[in-house]
Design an enzyme around this catalytic site. Structure first.
Site, short mmCIF file in Angstrom:
data_model
loop_
_atom_site.label_atom_id
_atom_site.label_comp_id
_atom_site.label_asym_id
_atom_site.label_seq_id
_atom_site.Cartn_x
_atom_site.Cartn_y
_atom_site.Cartn_z
N GLU A 31 -28.67 41.91 -19.44
CA GLU A 31 -29.01 41.59 -20.83
C GLU A 31 -28.86 40.09 -21.04
OE1 GLU A 31 -26.31 43.16 -23.78
OE2 GLU A 31 -24.65 43.20 -22.36
N ARG B 207 -18.99 52.32 -32.05
CA ARG B 207 -18.87 51.32 -30.98
C ARG B 207 -17.58 50.50 -31.14
NH1 ARG B 207 -24.05 47.67 -30.13
NH2 ARG B 207 -23.18 46.64 -31.97
N LYS C 181 -17.87 45.43 -27.26
CA LYS C 181 -18.14 44.16 -27.94
C LYS C 181 -16.84 43.37 -28.06
CE LYS C 181 -21.45 42.86 -31.49
NZ LYS C 181 -22.20 41.90 -30.71
N1 PLP Z 1 -26.02 42.80 -26.30
C1 PLP Z 1 -25.07 41.95 -26.70
C2 PLP Z 1 -24.30 41.22 -25.67
C3 PLP Z 1 -24.85 41.76 -28.07
O1 PLP Z 1 -23.91 40.90 -28.48
C4 PLP Z 1 -25.63 42.46 -29.00
C5 PLP Z 1 -25.38 42.32 -30.43
O2 PLP Z 1 -24.72 43.07 -31.07
C6 PLP Z 1 -26.61 43.33 -28.53
C7 PLP Z 1 -26.78 43.48 -27.18
C8 PLP Z 1 -27.46 44.10 -29.48
O3 PLP Z 1 -26.76 45.16 -30.03
P1 PLP Z 1 -27.15 45.73 -31.46
O4 PLP Z 1 -28.58 46.13 -31.37
O5 PLP Z 1 -26.25 46.89 -31.64
O6 PLP Z 1 -26.92 44.64 -32.42
C1 COI Z 2 -25.54 40.89 -33.21
O1 COI Z 2 -26.73 40.97 -32.90
O2 COI Z 2 -25.11 41.42 -34.25
C2 COI Z 2 -24.57 40.19 -32.40
O3 COI Z 2 -23.40 40.38 -32.57
C3 COI Z 2 -25.05 39.22 -31.40
C4 COI Z 2 -24.46 37.88 -31.56
C5 COI Z 2 -24.88 37.06 -30.40
C6 COI Z 2 -24.86 37.22 -32.83
#
Ligand code: PLP
Ligand code: COI
Length: 344
Positions: A223, A84, A187
């Site tokens: 989201e 990612r 991200k």
């Molecule tokens: N959506 C957003 C906007 C995020 O910042 C995050 C965090 O990383 C997620 C979703 C969840 O992603 P992950 O499960 O890869 O941490």
């Molecule tokens: C994560 O879940 O790792 C993120 O980067 C989300 C952030 C809002 C803390």
């Protein structure tokens, strides 16, 4: 200053920056990355015209190190964070970090900070924040030529102040977080800057987070500021929004696999309309930081949509999902091959 007190109070940690002694740093110059190394310097000195400061040429990742039941330190699917970060870097015209370099940097950071990985049974973890940013000087709008990749670590507890298992309430935001063909699916730091005003408004109004809608039609659920959604129907089907403008959450993708393959649940990834939320009996946020956070209600401009089975913490399906996911991460349950990487 490193706050050693965290080590005696793991169970009461919130989700904050608790500095640890070591971080990994690698710099990009003249078209290549250097070796990279562990350092104790938690500060970054930048030119006033570094691209990151003006044009926000920066992206990041988030993953955790866990102490397992049998006392190993593991990380969860770091290869997906690496991939990612490559997608984010490409979209922002930044040099990419190879999957191998990323995983090696994660391992070095965790090993160096092993004393700060909370023990098994505390429910706390060591959060890792890889960040890639443009250090190079620019004045006109263009990509920089110099970059830094850094990973720092912080022991953390639950993301929401309510504690991990208490239900939260969301506000349907009037602001958009991302646009079609924009950057919602990577991200990028800029996505989070965009969300800060609505974050403050939601908190001032007594909500825990925002629910963002698709910016084109404002009818579909996207989201929150830091997590994806899943919903549960009356007949136990797990539904998660499909959209090209949300972050492809590693937690959500993992949950869908284990819901189907390990728990035998029906799963659907499809467009979810705001108008159909009343039909769901459970709602949860999922993400590395959020893990699974139960949602009791969504407030759409005064109209409160309640989820009957997640009023007081996890509903039955969310609970099973939570226990299975964290069971795999903490080494209590065997998960799919390759999901857990042992570091020590
Ligand atoms: N959506 C957003 C906007 C995020 O910042 C995050 C965090 O990383 C997620 C979703 C969840 O992603 P992950 O499960 O890869 O941490
Ligand atoms: C994560 O879940 O790792 C993120 O980067 C989300 C952030 C809002 C803390």
């Amino acid at each position: 200053m490193i706050n050693e007190a965290v080590k005696t109070d793991w169970a009461n940690l919130g989700f904050g920056y608790h500095k640890t002694p070591f971080r990994y740093v690698s710099n990009y110059k003249d078209g290549k990355w250097d070796e990279g190394a562990i350092t104790t310097d938690a500060t970054v000195t930048l030119s006033e015209s570094a691209n990151v400061l003006h044009y926000c040429q920066t992206c990041f990742e988030g993953l955790k190190a866990y102490t397992t039941k049998d006392n190993h330190i593991v990380v969860f699917r770091p290869d997906l964070n690496a991939k990612r970060l490559i997608d984010s870097a490409e979209r922002l015209q930044m040099p990419t970090i190879s999957v191998e370099k990323f995983i090696d940097a994660v391992e070095q950071t965790v090993r160096a900070n092993a004393d700060y990985v909370p023990p098994y049974g505390t429910n706390a973890t060591l959060y890792l924040r890889p960040v890639l940013f443009a250090t190079g000087e620019v004045l006109g709008v263009k990509p920089a030529t110099e970059y830094q990749f850094r990973i720092f670590a912080s022991p953390v507890g639950p993301y929401f102040k309510t504690g991990g298992a208490s239900s939260i309430v969301l506000k349907v935001s009037d602001y958009d977080r991302s646009a079609p063909m924009g950057t919602g699916d990577i991200k990028a730091g800029l996505n989070y800057a965009m969300s800060l005003r609505s974050y403050v408004i939601a908190h001032e109004e007594g909500f825990n987070e925002n629910m963002y809608l698709d910016s084109k039609t404002r009818t579909k659920v996207e989201e929150t500021g830091g997590a994806n959604f899943f919903f549960v129907t009356k007949d136990g089907t797990v539904v998660t929004p499909k959209s090209s403008t949300i972050l492809p959450s590693i937690t959500r993708r993992s949950l869908m696999v284990l819901a189907k393959d390990m728990l035998g649940l029906k799963v659907e990834e499809r467009e979810v309309y705001l108008s159909e939320l009343e039909d769901f009996v459970e709602c949860g946020l999922c993400g590395t930081a959020a893990i699974i956070s139960p949602v009791k209600a969504v407030n759409d401009h005064g109209r409160e949509i309640k989820f009957a089975n997640s009023q007081n913490g996890y509903g039955p399906v969310s609970k099973k999902l939570y226990e299975t996911l964290t069971g795999i991460q903490f080494g209590e349950i065997k998960g799919p091959e390759g999901w857990v990487r042992v570091i020590k």
